[in-house]
Design a protein around this motif. Structure first.
Motif, PDB file in Angstrom:
ATOM      1  N   VAL A  47       0.844  -1.203   0.000  1.00 49.36           N
ATOM      2  CA  VAL A  47       0.000   0.000   0.000  1.00 49.36           C
ATOM      3  C   VAL A  47       0.874   1.245   0.000  1.00 49.36           C
ATOM      4  O   VAL A  47       0.582   2.222  -0.703  1.00 49.36           O
ATOM      5  N   ALA A  48       1.977   1.232   0.757  1.00 52.13           N
ATOM      6  CA  ALA A  48       2.897   2.383   0.760  1.00 52.13           C
ATOM      7  C   ALA A  48       3.472   2.615  -0.627  1.00 52.13           C
ATOM      8  O   ALA A  48       3.567   3.764  -1.074  1.00 52.13           O
ATOM      9  N   LEU A  49       3.848   1.542  -1.316  1.00 49.76           N
ATOM     10  CA  LEU A  49       4.366   1.687  -2.677  1.00 49.76           C
ATOM     11  C   LEU A  49       3.311   2.222  -3.632  1.00 49.76           C
ATOM     12  O   LEU A  49       3.593   3.087  -4.466  1.00 49.76           O
ATOM     13  N   LEU A  50       2.091   1.721  -3.506  1.00 49.81           N
ATOM     14  CA  LEU A  50       1.013   2.195  -4.380  1.00 49.81           C
ATOM     15  C   LEU A  50       0.700   3.670  -4.138  1.00 49.81           C
ATOM     16  O   LEU A  50       0.456   4.426  -5.083  1.00 49.81           O
ATOM     17  N   LEU A  51       0.732   4.087  -2.873  1.00 44.31           N
ATOM     18  CA  LEU A  51       0.471   5.492  -2.567  1.00 44.31           C
ATOM     19  C   LEU A  51       1.633   6.380  -3.011  1.00 44.31           C
ATOM     20  O   LEU A  51       1.422   7.508  -3.461  1.00 44.31           O
ATOM     21  N   ALA A  52       2.862   5.888  -2.909  1.00 46.14           N
ATOM     22  CA  ALA A  52       4.020   6.672  -3.345  1.00 46.14           C
ATOM     23  C   ALA A  52       4.007   6.880  -4.852  1.00 46.14           C
ATOM     24  O   ALA A  52       4.416   7.933  -5.340  1.00 46.14           O
ATOM     25  N   VAL A  53       3.515   5.878  -5.582  1.00 45.37           N
ATOM     26  CA  VAL A  53       3.419   5.993  -7.037  1.00 45.37           C
ATOM     27  C   VAL A  53       2.272   6.921  -7.428  1.00 45.37           C
ATOM     28  O   VAL A  53       2.309   7.552  -8.478  1.00 45.37           O
ATOM     29  N   GLY A  54       1.266   7.009  -6.588  1.00 44.73           N
ATOM     30  CA  GLY A  54       0.141   7.898  -6.857  1.00 44.73           C
ATOM     31  C   GLY A  54      -1.156   7.176  -7.154  1.00 44.73           C
ATOM     32  O   GLY A  54      -2.117   7.781  -7.611  1.00 44.73           O
ATOM     33  N   LEU A  55      -1.209   5.890  -6.865  1.00 45.07           N
ATOM     34  CA  LEU A  55      -2.423   5.114  -7.098  1.00 45.07           C
ATOM     35  C   LEU A  55      -3.253   5.042  -5.819  1.00 45.07           C
ATOM     36  O   LEU A  55      -2.723   4.904  -4.718  1.00 45.07           O
ATOM     37  N   PHE A  56      -4.561   5.130  -5.965  1.00 42.14           N
ATOM     38  CA  PHE A  56      -5.522   4.920  -4.878  1.00 42.14           C
ATOM     39  C   PHE A  56      -5.311   5.853  -3.695  1.00 42.14           C
ATOM     40  O   PHE A  56      -5.513   5.473  -2.564  1.00 42.14           O
ATOM     41  N   GLY A  57      -4.935   7.090  -3.912  1.00 46.85           N
ATOM     42  CA  GLY A  57      -4.642   7.984  -2.811  1.00 46.85           C
ATOM     43  C   GLY A  57      -5.802   8.834  -2.343  1.00 46.85           C
ATOM     44  O   GLY A  57      -5.700   9.511  -1.339  1.00 46.85           O
ATOM     45  N   SER A  58      -6.920   8.816  -3.037  1.00 46.74           N
ATOM     46  CA  SER A  58      -7.979   9.762  -2.693  1.00 46.74           C
ATOM     47  C   SER A  58      -9.049   9.183  -1.776  1.00 46.74           C
ATOM     48  O   SER A  58      -9.668   9.917  -1.010  1.00 46.74           O
ATOM     49  N   ASN A  59      -9.288   7.903  -1.812  1.00 43.87           N
ATOM     50  CA  ASN A  59     -10.384   7.311  -1.061  1.00 43.87           C
ATOM     51  C   ASN A  59      -9.825   6.372   0.010  1.00 43.87           C
ATOM     52  O   ASN A  59      -9.191   5.362  -0.295  1.00 43.87           O
ATOM     53  N   ILE A  60     -10.081   6.692   1.264  1.00 41.82           N
ATOM     54  CA  ILE A  60      -9.542   5.896   2.365  1.00 41.82           C
ATOM     55  C   ILE A  60     -10.156   4.508   2.419  1.00 41.82           C
ATOM     56  O   ILE A  60      -9.494   3.544   2.795  1.00 41.82           O
ATOM     57  N   ALA A  61     -11.413   4.370   2.000  1.00 42.53           N
ATOM     58  CA  ALA A  61     -12.059   3.059   1.997  1.00 42.53           C
ATOM     59  C   ALA A  61     -11.368   2.121   1.004  1.00 42.53           C
ATOM     60  O   ALA A  61     -11.170   0.942   1.296  1.00 42.53           O
ATOM     61  N   VAL A  62     -10.992   2.640  -0.143  1.00 44.89           N
ATOM     62  CA  VAL A  62     -10.290   1.825  -1.140  1.00 44.89           C
ATOM     63  C   VAL A  62      -8.911   1.437  -0.625  1.00 44.89           C
ATOM     64  O   VAL A  62      -8.462   0.298  -0.802  1.00 44.89           O
ATOM     65  N   ILE A  63      -8.242   2.371   0.032  1.00 47.05           N
ATOM     66  CA  ILE A  63      -6.914   2.081   0.590  1.00 47.05           C
ATOM     67  C   ILE A  63      -7.006   0.959   1.626  1.00 47.05           C
ATOM     68  O   ILE A  63      -6.201   0.016   1.617  1.00 47.05           O
ATOM     69  N   LEU A  64      -7.976   1.031   2.514  1.00 46.35           N
ATOM     70  CA  LEU A  64      -8.131   0.001   3.549  1.00 46.35           C
ATOM     71  C   LEU A  64      -8.541  -1.345   2.954  1.00 46.35           C
ATOM     72  O   LEU A  64      -8.101  -2.403   3.419  1.00 46.35           O
ATOM     73  N   LEU A  65      -9.372  -1.312   1.905  1.00 47.84           N
ATOM     74  CA  LEU A  65      -9.747  -2.560   1.241  1.00 47.84           C
ATOM     75  C   LEU A  65      -8.543  -3.207   0.562  1.00 47.84           C
ATOM     76  O   LEU A  65      -8.339  -4.421   0.672  1.00 47.84           O
ATOM     77  N   ILE A  66      -7.741  -2.408  -0.111  1.00 50.05           N
ATOM     78  CA  ILE A  66      -6.528  -2.936  -0.749  1.00 50.05           C
ATOM     79  C   ILE A  66      -5.582  -3.502   0.299  1.00 50.05           C
ATOM     80  O   ILE A  66      -4.993  -4.574   0.109  1.00 50.05           O
ATOM     81  N   PHE A  67      -5.437  -2.799   1.417  1.00 49.06           N
ATOM     82  CA  PHE A  67      -4.593  -3.294   2.505  1.00 49.06           C
ATOM     83  C   PHE A  67      -5.088  -4.642   3.019  1.00 49.06           C
ATOM     84  O   PHE A  67      -4.307  -5.570   3.212  1.00 49.06           O
ATOM     85  N   ALA A  68      -6.383  -4.766   3.230  1.00 45.97           N
ATOM     86  CA  ALA A  68      -6.942  -6.017   3.754  1.00 45.97           C
ATOM     87  C   ALA A  68      -6.750  -7.167   2.769  1.00 45.97           C
ATOM     88  O   ALA A  68      -6.329  -8.264   3.155  1.00 45.97           O
ATOM     89  N   VAL A  69      -7.026  -6.919   1.505  1.00 44.12           N
ATOM     90  CA  VAL A  69      -6.907  -7.979   0.500  1.00 44.12           C
ATOM     91  C   VAL A  69      -5.442  -8.387   0.327  1.00 44.12           C
ATOM     92  O   VAL A  69      -5.112  -9.581   0.285  1.00 44.12           O
ATOM     93  N   LEU A  70      -4.542  -7.407   0.231  1.00 47.23           N
ATOM     94  CA  LEU A  70      -3.125  -7.724   0.054  1.00 47.23           C
ATOM     95  C   LEU A  70      -2.549  -8.436   1.265  1.00 47.23           C
ATOM     96  O   LEU A  70      -1.715  -9.338   1.119  1.00 47.23           O
ATOM     97  N   SER A  71      -2.983  -8.061   2.454  1.00 48.58           N
ATOM     98  CA  SER A  71      -2.509  -8.744   3.665  1.00 48.58           C
ATOM     99  C   SER A  71      -2.964 -10.195   3.687  1.00 48.58           C
ATOM    100  O   SER A  71      -2.189 -11.088   4.036  1.00 48.58           O
ATOM    101  N   LEU A  72      -4.209 -10.433   3.308  1.00 47.21           N
ATOM    102  CA  LEU A  72      -4.720 -11.803   3.278  1.00 47.21           C
ATOM    103  C   LEU A  72      -3.984 -12.640   2.235  1.00 47.21           C
ATOM    104  O   LEU A  72      -3.581 -13.778   2.506  1.00 47.21           O
ATOM    105  N   VAL A  73      -3.781 -12.079   1.057  1.00 51.49           N
ATOM    106  CA  VAL A  73      -3.071 -12.803  -0.007  1.00 51.49           C
ATOM    107  C   VAL A  73      -1.633 -13.091   0.424  1.00 51.49           C
ATOM    108  O   VAL A  73      -1.117 -14.197   0.205  1.00 51.49           O
ATOM    109  N   ALA A  74      -0.968 -12.104   1.033  1.00 49.68           N
ATOM    110  CA  ALA A  74       0.409 -12.306   1.487  1.00 49.68           C
ATOM    111  C   ALA A  74       0.474 -13.383   2.566  1.00 49.68           C
ATOM    112  O   ALA A  74       1.372 -14.235   2.550  1.00 49.68           O
TER     113      ALA A  74
END
Length: 100
Positions: A47-74
């Motif tokens: 998520v830090a890399l995605l935000l540094a690149v400039g993806l998904f930075g505007s909506n906190i709900a999307v950021i938290l969903l991406i974090f949850a999904v990526l954590s589960l997959v990892a």
């Protein structure tokens, strides 16, 4: 005027907050093995890399969903790679109290 709660939510949209969280969670894994915190740390790092690149930075709900999904997959991926393999589980055939 922004409330302190809004400032905290806006702080979650900063890439460095997620990078610090990733480092802290990966360090916490040393105290609690089992790839639980490491999965969250990998999710926060991506998520830090995605935000540094400039993806998904505007909506906190999307950021938290991406974090949850990526954590589960990892976590699932690490469980498959580093988890208990066949033949590593100790099976007890005899109880210590049977000899009495």
């Amino acid at each position: 005027m922004q409330t302190p709660a809004m400032e905290n939510v806006m702080l979650l949209q900063q890439w460095w907050v997620w990078a610090v969280a990733a480092i802290a969670l990966m360090g916490l894994e040393v105290l609690a093995p089992g790839f639980i915190f490491l999965g969250f740390g990998v999710g926060a790092g991506i998520v830090a890399l995605l935000l540094a690149v400039g993806l998904f930075g505007s909506n906190i709900a999307v950021i938290l969903l991406i974090f949850a999904v990526l954590s589960l997959v990892a976590w699932l991926a690490m469980r498959q790679v580093f988890g208990v393999r066949k033949g590593q589980v100790k099976v007890w055939d005899k109880d210590i109290n049977d000899d009495v």
